[in-house]
Structures are given as structure tokens and as C-alpha cells.
Write an enzyme that holds these catalytic residues in place. Structure first.
Site, PDB file in Angstrom:
ATOM      1  N   ILE A   6      78.401 -31.461 -50.993  1.00 56.53           N
ATOM      2  CA  ILE A   6      79.452 -32.473 -51.150  1.00 56.53           C
ATOM      3  C   ILE A   6      78.773 -33.833 -51.116  1.00 56.53           C
ATOM      4  O   ILE A   6      78.085 -34.163 -50.143  1.00 56.53           O
ATOM      5  CB  ILE A   6      80.488 -32.401 -49.991  1.00 56.53           C
ATOM      6  CG1 ILE A   6      80.889 -30.953 -49.690  1.00 56.53           C
ATOM      7  CG2 ILE A   6      81.696 -33.278 -50.292  1.00 56.53           C
ATOM      8  CD1 ILE A   6      81.519 -30.203 -50.818  1.00 56.53           C
ATOM      9  N   GLY A  10      80.469 -41.617 -55.805  1.00 55.37           N
ATOM     10  CA  GLY A  10      80.126 -41.237 -57.174  1.00 55.37           C
ATOM     11  C   GLY A  10      79.519 -42.385 -57.947  1.00 55.37           C
ATOM     12  O   GLY A  10      79.550 -42.403 -59.180  1.00 55.37           O
ATOM     13  N   GLY A  11      78.948 -43.355 -57.225  1.00 52.40           N
ATOM     14  CA  GLY A  11      78.331 -44.520 -57.872  1.00 52.40           C
ATOM     15  C   GLY A  11      76.963 -44.187 -58.449  1.00 52.40           C
ATOM     16  O   GLY A  11      76.568 -43.017 -58.525  1.00 52.40           O
ATOM     17  N   ASN A  12      76.228 -45.231 -58.830  1.00 49.72           N
ATOM     18  CA  ASN A  12      74.943 -45.021 -59.516  1.00 49.72           C
ATOM     19  C   ASN A  12      73.923 -44.261 -58.664  1.00 49.72           C
ATOM     20  O   ASN A  12      73.190 -43.420 -59.177  1.00 49.72           O
ATOM     21  CB  ASN A  12      74.349 -46.374 -59.937  1.00 49.72           C
ATOM     22  CG  ASN A  12      75.213 -47.059 -60.981  1.00 49.72           C
ATOM     23  OD1 ASN A  12      75.925 -46.404 -61.733  1.00 49.72           O
ATOM     24  ND2 ASN A  12      75.176 -48.376 -61.025  1.00 49.72           N
ATOM     25  N   ILE A  13      73.872 -44.562 -57.360  1.00 50.10           N
ATOM     26  CA  ILE A  13      72.894 -43.865 -56.502  1.00 50.10           C
ATOM     27  C   ILE A  13      73.345 -42.433 -56.262  1.00 50.10           C
ATOM     28  O   ILE A  13      72.549 -41.505 -56.291  1.00 50.10           O
ATOM     29  CB  ILE A  13      72.676 -44.633 -55.178  1.00 50.10           C
ATOM     30  CG1 ILE A  13      72.057 -45.989 -55.506  1.00 50.10           C
ATOM     31  CG2 ILE A  13      71.788 -43.825 -54.226  1.00 50.10           C
ATOM     32  CD1 ILE A  13      71.433 -46.744 -54.394  1.00 50.10           C
ATOM     33  N   GLY A  14      74.652 -42.256 -56.057  1.00 48.52           N
ATOM     34  CA  GLY A  14      75.189 -40.901 -55.868  1.00 48.52           C
ATOM     35  C   GLY A  14      74.922 -40.012 -57.067  1.00 48.52           C
ATOM     36  O   GLY A  14      74.443 -38.882 -56.933  1.00 48.52           O
ATOM     37  N   ARG A  15      75.195 -40.530 -58.268  1.00 49.51           N
ATOM     38  CA  ARG A  15      74.999 -39.740 -59.495  1.00 49.51           C
ATOM     39  C   ARG A  15      73.542 -39.687 -59.919  1.00 49.51           C
ATOM     40  O   ARG A  15      73.058 -38.675 -60.395  1.00 49.51           O
ATOM     41  CB  ARG A  15      75.819 -40.334 -60.663  1.00 49.51           C
ATOM     42  CG  ARG A  15      77.302 -40.324 -60.480  1.00 49.51           C
ATOM     43  CD  ARG A  15      78.037 -40.581 -61.805  1.00 49.51           C
ATOM     44  NE  ARG A  15      77.543 -41.704 -62.577  1.00 49.51           N
ATOM     45  CZ  ARG A  15      77.820 -42.988 -62.360  1.00 49.51           C
ATOM     46  NH1 ARG A  15      78.603 -43.320 -61.349  1.00 49.51           N
ATOM     47  NH2 ARG A  15      77.337 -43.943 -63.139  1.00 49.51           N
ATOM     48  N   LYS A 213      59.576 -48.493 -45.592  1.00 52.80           N
ATOM     49  CA  LYS A 213      60.360 -48.676 -46.813  1.00 52.80           C
ATOM     50  C   LYS A 213      61.252 -49.915 -46.713  1.00 52.80           C
ATOM     51  O   LYS A 213      61.261 -50.784 -47.583  1.00 52.80           O
ATOM     52  CB  LYS A 213      61.194 -47.415 -47.057  1.00 52.80           C
ATOM     53  CG  LYS A 213      61.920 -47.427 -48.388  1.00 52.80           C
ATOM     54  CD  LYS A 213      63.352 -47.862 -48.242  1.00 52.80           C
ATOM     55  CE  LYS A 213      63.913 -48.206 -49.606  1.00 52.80           C
ATOM     56  NZ  LYS A 213      65.347 -48.430 -49.588  1.00 52.80           N
TER      57      LYS A 213
END
EC number: 1.1.1.17
Length: 388
Positions: A6, A10-15, A213
Site C-alpha cells: 500500500i 500518488g504524487g511524483n515520488i510515490g509513482r 543525505k
């Protein structure tokens, strides 16, 4: 039964980062978000593309085997999915963790699976999974807390991959840097063992990776953005092509390097190599990354454990040099009233309405007795007076 993950966000990093590697590891991915537009797009498209960009060219991967649920309108479905999942990840921003915790708590509580759920927050913040775990505990019945470890294990992570502004009209497709680092602590999983995700580098002690980092990539990236913005540069690569800005970024990263080398088992040579790799990565013109995207959310970036105050405070405590970092703090304070960035508007309001003392305490969380407090307060006062 196949493996299921899960992914909150659903943003750029998620996708383009988390789901890419979950997909490659053979997981079915269930995206959870509250944005109708993202959910509708994920629901109506059976695949999307992730394009890795480097100076060697581009490589495109197709992501499939996913679904999406709106947690705002279909909470019970999300609970059910978590109850039967193997992994929960999130990339929602550190400030949103408290909002996703209640539904995750319900999902964990509903679990009957023999193997505990692996929960990994993928955020640019130190101890983000611990923070999420704390919020989940607040949303769990006291009588169930002592046995929560049987249902879920929580592991902190460090993520590193640049996701620039996306071209218009690309929909779900994501352009992303080829380089990535995803480091997760393995100790919390004990004898159960960690999930099988080949892209993850599993380690016993995460802090050196997270600090290295955060205090190199994020400090360097944001320093470039804030100096670039003040000097009228549009793109990060353009800012770093300015010899003066490049020199400043090197000076800032020499200070954070001195902390990392003093504190962790990382040699000067190793850190120097890491710094050079980072500067070369953020100089990459193929990423087409703009200074406003990288500089956005200055309030978060000026906070106590973040990329500027975090290392500068530790350096001050050790009696080490942090002058260049103060310059980054000053440039971040000047990132005000930027269109589309609410935090930059709020920053302007704080600096306009509060005394230098109150603004310093509110923005940085530093105690007055801290050796960094007065130097930062001087910078705040200088910016308030409009001095250059």
C-alpha cells in the site's frame, strides 16, 4: 497470494520512485490518496511510464499491476487492503503523516496475518517512520498497544532521488533522475526478516545515511535554489553554472562534511567523493529542475532538525565552523511571497509581524541558550531590516 504493498501518496515520488521499485520487486501496488484527480487518473489508466534521465540518455519503464483508492471517501476499503498487505509505504510529506496515521492504525488493528506488516515512511525527514509510528499509537486502543508488534513492524528509511518539475500534459508519467538511494534499517524486523525489495539497501544503523543525505543532498540542493532565486536564475543547473554560487555551495558542503566525518564512520575522502557526486547530480541540465520547486516550503526547511539548522546547530555545539550555513539560512529567509508557495507567504508574514527574537524561536525551534541562537537571530534581524 501475490505480494501486496500500500503506497500512501500518488504524487511524483510515490509513482516515480517508491512504486517503481515495489513493482519491480513483484508487488501489486495499491495507491492511497485524497486527491480525486490522481485517483481518477490511476483508476482509468492501466499503466504509466517512468523515464530515468541521465547524461547517458533516457530509459523508460512501464509500471502496471496497481489500483487506487480515495481514503477520504472509501476509508473502509483502505483498512481492508492494509489488513491483508505485506508492506505499507508513504511519500506524502512529513507534515501529512498525522493525517494518514488514523486509517493505517485501523488497518493494522484489523490484521490477522501471521507475518507483521512492514511500515516504511519514505520522506525527507529524520526518523519519519518513528514519527508516523507515534501518530499510529495515538490512534490505537491502549489495550492493543502491547501486541502491536505482532501486527506491524516500523523501519526508518533514507531516500534520495531527484524528481524535477514535470513537463505539462504528461499525466501519470514521471521523469526522474537515474541515480537513486533507498536505505532502510533492518533491525526492527528481527527474526521475521525484512521484505524482499531488491532496490533497498538494508543496514543496521541508518543515522549516518540519513544525515549524510539530508546534510549533503538537501542542504546543497536548497542552498543552490535560494542563492539562485536571489540572483534571478530560473533553473538549478543554471544557478550552479554561476562560479560564485558553485563556490558557495562547496563551502556549505565542506562545513556539513566536517560534521559528518567527525560524527560517523565516514572518511574525509569518502565524503568528498560523495559531495562531488551530489554537485554533479544537481548540476544535471537534463533534469530541467527549477529553483522555485527546490526552494518551496522554506518554513519546513528552516526548522530545527532540517537541512540548515540541523547541521549548523551540531557544528555550533562542537565549536566548529558554520558561517557558510548561516548564509544559506539568510537566503532561505529571503525566499518570501513566491507565487504558489504558501509557506513563503507565511514566512514573509512572520518576519514582518514578529520581533527578531520571536521569529527566530518560531522558525528554527532553537532555545535562547543554544550557541547557534544569537548568530541566527542576527541574520533574522538583518533580513527584517532589509539589509543585503
Amino acid at each position: 497470494m501475490g505480494k501486496k504493498a500500500i503506497q500512501f501518496g500518488g504524487g511524483n515520488i510515490g509513482r516515480g520512485f517508491v512504486a517503481e521499485f515495489l513493482h519491480e520487486a513483484g508487488y501489486e501496488v495499491v495507491f492511497v490518496d485524497v486527491m480525486d484527480k490522481i485517483i481518477d487518473a490511476l483508476t482509468s489508466n492501466p499503466s504509466y511510464q517512468v523515464t530515468e534521465v541521465s547524461d547517458e540518455g533516457e530509459r523508460t519503464k512501464t509500471i502496471t499491476n496497481y489500483s487506487a483508492i480515495n481514503s477520504k471517501t472509501h476509508e473502509s476499503e483502505v483498512v481492508q487492503e492494509i489488513a491483508t498487505a505485506d508492506v505499507v509505504t508513504c511519500a506524502v510529506g512529513p507534515n501529512i503523516l498525522k493525517f494518514i496515521a488514523p486509517v493505517i492504525a485501523k488497518g493494522i488493528d484489523a490484521r490477522t496475518a501471521s507475518k507483521p506488516l512492514a511500515v516504511i515512511a519514505c520522506e525527507n525527514a529524520i526518523g519519519a517512520t518513528d514519527t508516523l509510528h507515534g501518530f499510529i499509537k495515538q490512534n490505537t486502543d491502549e489495550s492493543r498497544l502491547s501486541t502491536m508488534g505482532e501486527r506491524a513492524q516500523f523501519a526508518n528509511s533514507a531516500i534520495d532521488r531527484i524528481v524535477p518539475n514535470q513537463p505539462a500534459g504528461e499525466g501519470l508519467n514521471v521523469r526522474i533522475e537515474k541515480f537513486y538511494e533507498w536505505v532502510v534499517e533492518k533491525t526492527p524486523f528481527g527474526s521475521v526478516g525484512h521484505p524482499d525489495i531488491p532496490a533497498i539497501h538494508w543496514v543496521d544503523h541508518l543515522e549516518p545515511y540519513i544525515e549524510r543525505k539530508l546534510f549533503t543532498v538537501n542542504t546543497g540542493h536548497a542552498t543552490t535554489a535560494y542563492y539562485g532565486y536571489q540572483r534571478g536564475k530560473k533553473m538549478i543547473a543554471e544557478a550552479l553554472a554561476d562560479p560564485e554560487i558553485r563556490q558557495i555551495v562547496h563551502q556549505v558542503l565542506e562545513e556539513t562534511a566536517s560534521l559528518i566525518v567527525a560524527k560517523h564512520e565516514i572518511s574525509e575522502e569518502e565524503q568528498k567523493e560523495y559531495v562531488n557526486t551530489i554537485i554533479s547530480r544537481i548540476s544535471n541540465p537534463y533534469l530541467e529542475d527549477n529553483v522555485e520547486r527546490v526552494g518551496r516550503a522554506p518554513l519546513r526547511k528552516l526548522s530545527r532538525k532540517e537541512r540548515f539548522i540541523g547541521p549548523a546547530a551540531q557544528l555550533a555545539e562542537k565549536g566548529m565552523k558554520y558561517d557558510a550555513l548561516l548564509g544559506s539560512v539568510e537566503m532561505a529567509l529571503r525566499f518570501q511571497n513566491v507565487p504558489g508557495d504558501e509557506e513563503s507567504v507565511e514566512l514573509a508574514k512572520i518576519l514582518n509581524e514578529m520581533s527578531a527574537d520571536d521569529a527566530t524561536a518560531k522558525l528554527t525551534g532553537l532555545e535562547k541558550s543554544h550557541p547557534l541562537y544569537q548568530p541566527v537571530q542576527n541574520v533574522v534581524a538583518k533580513v527584517q531590516k532589509g539589509g543585503k
